[in-house]
Design a protein around this motif. Structure first.
Motif, mmCIF file in Angstrom:
data_model
loop_
_atom_site.group_PDB
_atom_site.id
_atom_site.type_symbol
_atom_site.label_atom_id
_atom_site.label_comp_id
_atom_site.label_asym_id
_atom_site.label_seq_id
_atom_site.Cartn_x
_atom_site.Cartn_y
_atom_site.Cartn_z
ATOM 1 N N HIS A 50 -2.859 47.949 57.554
ATOM 2 C CA HIS A 50 -1.633 47.374 58.132
ATOM 3 C C HIS A 50 -1.703 45.842 58.110
ATOM 4 C CE1 HIS A 50 1.897 47.025 60.677
ATOM 5 N NE2 HIS A 50 1.217 46.197 61.466
ATOM 6 N N TYR A 51 -2.838 45.303 58.522
ATOM 7 C CA TYR A 51 -3.004 43.846 58.559
ATOM 8 C C TYR A 51 -2.874 43.237 57.160
ATOM 9 C CZ TYR A 51 -5.334 39.313 58.863
ATOM 10 O OH TYR A 51 -5.632 37.973 58.759
ATOM 11 N N LEU A 52 -3.473 43.897 56.168
ATOM 12 C CA LEU A 52 -3.446 43.379 54.798
ATOM 13 C C LEU A 52 -2.110 43.643 54.117
ATOM 14 C CD1 LEU A 52 -7.019 44.473 53.632
ATOM 15 C CD2 LEU A 52 -6.275 42.168 54.288
ATOM 16 N N ASN A 53 -1.271 44.487 54.741
ATOM 17 C CA ASN A 53 0.057 44.803 54.203
ATOM 18 C C ASN A 53 -0.040 45.297 52.760
ATOM 19 O OD1 ASN A 53 2.845 45.062 54.393
ATOM 20 N ND2 ASN A 53 3.219 42.980 53.649
ATOM 21 N N LEU A 54 -0.950 46.236 52.548
ATOM 22 C CA LEU A 54 -1.187 46.737 51.192
ATOM 23 C C LEU A 54 -0.002 47.562 50.703
ATOM 24 C CD1 LEU A 54 -4.916 47.889 51.531
ATOM 25 C CD2 LEU A 54 -4.055 45.809 50.454
ATOM 26 N N PRO A 55 0.392 47.382 49.442
ATOM 27 C CA PRO A 55 1.477 48.202 48.890
ATOM 28 C C PRO A 55 1.059 49.671 48.831
ATOM 29 C CG PRO A 55 0.422 46.889 47.169
ATOM 30 C CD PRO A 55 -0.133 46.414 48.466
ATOM 31 N N GLU A 56 2.047 50.556 48.784
ATOM 32 C CA GLU A 56 1.780 51.999 48.844
ATOM 33 C C GLU A 56 0.863 52.472 47.723
ATOM 34 O OE1 GLU A 56 5.272 54.380 49.113
ATOM 35 O OE2 GLU A 56 6.020 53.354 50.895
ATOM 36 N N GLU A 57 0.982 51.881 46.564
ATOM 37 C CA GLU A 57 0.180 52.329 45.416
ATOM 38 C C GLU A 57 -1.081 51.496 45.232
ATOM 39 O OE1 GLU A 57 0.996 55.095 43.553
ATOM 40 O OE2 GLU A 57 2.505 55.322 45.133
ATOM 41 N N ALA A 58 -1.488 50.772 46.250
ATOM 42 C CA ALA A 58 -2.642 49.876 46.144
ATOM 43 C C ALA A 58 -3.902 50.640 45.739
ATOM 44 C CB ALA A 58 -2.880 49.173 47.474
ATOM 45 N N LYS A 59 -4.722 49.973 44.911
ATOM 46 C CA LYS A 59 -6.016 50.525 44.516
ATOM 47 C C LYS A 59 -7.092 49.956 45.438
ATOM 48 C CE LYS A 59 -5.177 51.592 39.667
ATOM 49 N NZ LYS A 59 -5.669 51.456 38.282
ATOM 50 N N ILE A 60 -7.803 50.839 46.119
ATOM 51 C CA ILE A 60 -8.819 50.428 47.088
ATOM 52 C C ILE A 60 -10.185 50.912 46.632
ATOM 53 C CG2 ILE A 60 -9.637 50.635 49.472
ATOM 54 C CD1 ILE A 60 -6.773 51.035 50.359
ATOM 55 N N LEU A 61 -11.182 50.046 46.751
ATOM 56 C CA LEU A 61 -12.566 50.414 46.490
ATOM 57 C C LEU A 61 -13.299 50.497 47.816
ATOM 58 C CD1 LEU A 61 -15.055 50.822 44.610
ATOM 59 C CD2 LEU A 61 -15.312 48.329 44.616
ATOM 60 N N ASP A 62 -13.895 51.670 48.089
ATOM 61 C CA ASP A 62 -14.772 51.844 49.249
ATOM 62 C C ASP A 62 -16.193 51.686 48.732
ATOM 63 O OD1 ASP A 62 -16.083 52.533 51.566
ATOM 64 O OD2 ASP A 62 -15.458 54.630 51.569
ATOM 65 N N LEU A 63 -16.784 50.517 48.974
ATOM 66 C CA LEU A 63 -18.079 50.157 48.396
ATOM 67 C C LEU A 63 -19.205 50.529 49.350
ATOM 68 C CD1 LEU A 63 -19.389 48.763 45.942
ATOM 69 C CD2 LEU A 63 -19.184 46.599 47.181
ATOM 70 N N ALA A 64 -20.162 51.313 48.834
ATOM 71 C CA ALA A 64 -21.208 51.951 49.647
ATOM 72 C C ALA A 64 -20.546 53.027 50.508
ATOM 73 C CB ALA A 64 -21.976 50.943 50.491
ATOM 74 N N CYS A 65 -19.910 53.974 49.832
ATOM 75 C CA CYS A 65 -19.032 54.954 50.485
ATOM 76 C C CYS A 65 -19.776 56.138 51.087
ATOM 77 C CB CYS A 65 -17.992 55.469 49.483
ATOM 78 S SG CYS A 65 -18.699 56.495 48.162
ATOM 79 N N GLY A 66 -21.081 56.299 50.773
ATOM 80 C CA GLY A 66 -21.797 57.472 51.273
ATOM 81 C C GLY A 66 -21.157 58.746 50.756
ATOM 82 N N LYS A 67 -20.940 59.711 51.664
ATOM 83 C CA LYS A 67 -20.340 60.990 51.268
ATOM 84 C C LYS A 67 -18.812 60.940 51.263
ATOM 85 C CE LYS A 67 -22.617 64.697 52.912
ATOM 86 N NZ LYS A 67 -23.341 65.526 53.897
ATOM 87 N N GLY A 68 -18.266 59.734 51.426
ATOM 88 C CA GLY A 68 -16.848 59.539 51.141
ATOM 89 C C GLY A 68 -15.880 59.724 52.287
ATOM 90 N N LEU A 102 -8.210 59.966 43.935
ATOM 91 C CA LEU A 102 -9.468 59.806 44.660
ATOM 92 C C LEU A 102 -10.621 60.080 43.699
ATOM 93 C CD1 LEU A 102 -11.020 59.330 47.300
ATOM 94 C CD2 LEU A 102 -10.759 61.770 47.807
ATOM 95 N N HIS A 103 -11.417 59.049 43.472
ATOM 96 C CA HIS A 103 -12.492 59.132 42.486
ATOM 97 C C HIS A 103 -13.791 58.615 43.105
ATOM 98 C CE1 HIS A 103 -8.972 59.317 39.836
ATOM 99 N NE2 HIS A 103 -8.562 58.230 40.463
ATOM 100 N N PHE A 104 -14.903 59.122 42.606
ATOM 101 C CA PHE A 104 -16.204 58.685 43.105
ATOM 102 C C PHE A 104 -17.129 58.386 41.932
ATOM 103 C CE2 PHE A 104 -14.416 61.193 46.553
ATOM 104 C CZ PHE A 104 -14.635 60.357 47.640
ATOM 105 N N LYS A 105 -17.971 57.356 42.110
ATOM 106 C CA LYS A 105 -18.913 57.021 41.045
ATOM 107 C C LYS A 105 -20.201 56.443 41.624
ATOM 108 C CE LYS A 105 -16.015 54.232 38.941
ATOM 109 N NZ LYS A 105 -15.475 53.269 37.954
ATOM 110 N N VAL A 106 -21.301 56.669 40.913
ATOM 111 C CA VAL A 106 -22.578 56.056 41.272
ATOM 112 C C VAL A 106 -22.548 54.620 40.766
ATOM 113 C CG1 VAL A 106 -25.083 56.122 40.952
ATOM 114 C CG2 VAL A 106 -23.793 58.263 41.174
ATOM 115 N N HIS A 107 -22.837 53.673 41.666
ATOM 116 C CA HIS A 107 -22.723 52.263 41.279
ATOM 117 C C HIS A 107 -23.600 51.408 42.186
ATOM 118 C CE1 HIS A 107 -20.499 48.893 39.387
ATOM 119 N NE2 HIS A 107 -20.732 48.280 40.537
ATOM 120 N N ASP A 108 -24.225 50.407 41.594
ATOM 121 C CA ASP A 108 -25.019 49.429 42.333
ATOM 122 C C ASP A 108 -24.101 48.292 42.761
ATOM 123 O OD1 ASP A 108 -26.712 47.202 43.015
ATOM 124 O OD2 ASP A 108 -28.355 48.108 41.887
#
Length: 254
Positions: A50-68, A102-108
């Motif tokens: 809400h604070y960032l006012n992200l558009p509905e189709e925004a692409k978000i990266l959850d970095l160090a997401c664990g089990k998601g 919703l996608h997941f990948k192994v990444h450093d």
């Protein structure tokens, strides 16, 4: 989490990998922290989006997401979400929830992504794991380089001064019949958590170690990396940051 015990170091066995590679890839990490507050996590993500006012189709990266769990919730809000983590076992578990957005990948996290994101979230003190300060700089630079031109990044870190003031040196936490003996202390600029327990006749020892990074440390890193720190908050309701009173250090930058 996988039941494969091959990656679970027995007590006093020399640790040949980074602590987070061995500990996060075991079932015991997820057992110990299974009662983490999902409502609190969702409150943070509701407030941030809400604070960032992200558009509905925004692409978000959850970095160090664990089990998601955070990535899954962000996806439920309608965003196109990628969850990334170094733990292959965690990503294998999270990938069961994959869908078109919703996608997941192994990444450093030290490496930038080819794809650019409208927002990158690094939540719940998933920073400062490395022994070398240069790796922290690489990580924050990689986050910055993985943003779109109008994108925002968020690092949600512990407030070190608050943590040290309220540190519980010794604790026994029983989860699923396992007594986790936990010892916490500050040493060489890191906050340590030693975790000892016995399960199925085996004795285990793990260490969590996070750099005691304060706001000034992040500000210095960001200045060197050419990053603009936009705002700072002290809790998941996005209230003002107070050095000695706030539980969290939440930084929004681009």
């Amino acid at each position: 989490m996988s039941d494969n015990n091959n990656k679970q170091p027995i007590i006093n066995e020399p640790q040949t990998t980074n602590w987070f590679e061995s500990w996060f890839d075991t079932e015991y990490y997820h057992i110990l922290y299974k009662e983490r507050n999902d409502e609190e996590a969702q409150l943070l993500m509701d407030n941030l989006t809400h604070y960032l006012n992200l558009p509905e189709e925004a692409k978000i990266l959850d970095l160090a997401c664990g089990k998601g769990r955070h990535a899954i919730y962000l996806n439920s809000l309608g965003f196109d979400v990628t969850g990334a983590d170094l733990s292959e076992n965690s990503i294998a578990e999270a990938s069961k929830f994959t869908n078109d957005k919703l996608h997941f990948k192994v990444h450093d996290m030290r490496e930038p992504f080819e794809e650019k994101y409208d927002a990158i979230f690094n939540l719940f003190t998933s920073f400062g794991y490395f022994d070398d300060d240069a790796d922290n700089y690489k990580t924050i630079k990689a986050i910055h380089n993985s943003l779109t031109e109008t994108g925002f990044a968020v690092i949600d870190f512990m407030n070190v001064d608050y943590v040290l003031e309220n540190l519980v040196p010794n604790e026994i936490k029983t989860v699923d019949g396992i007594d986790f003996h936990i010892k916490r202390y500050l040493k060489d600029g890191h906050i340590y958590k030693e975790i000892d327990f016995v399960d199925k006749g085996k004795t285990f020892h793990f260490t969590e170690k996070v750099q005691a990074l304060r706001l000034a440390d992040f500000e210095q890193m960001m200045e060197e990396a050419g990053i603009f720190l936009l705002d700072i908050f002290g809790d998941y309701k996005l209230r003002k940051f107070y050095k000695t009173q706030s539980e969290r250090l939440i930084m929004i930058f681009k």
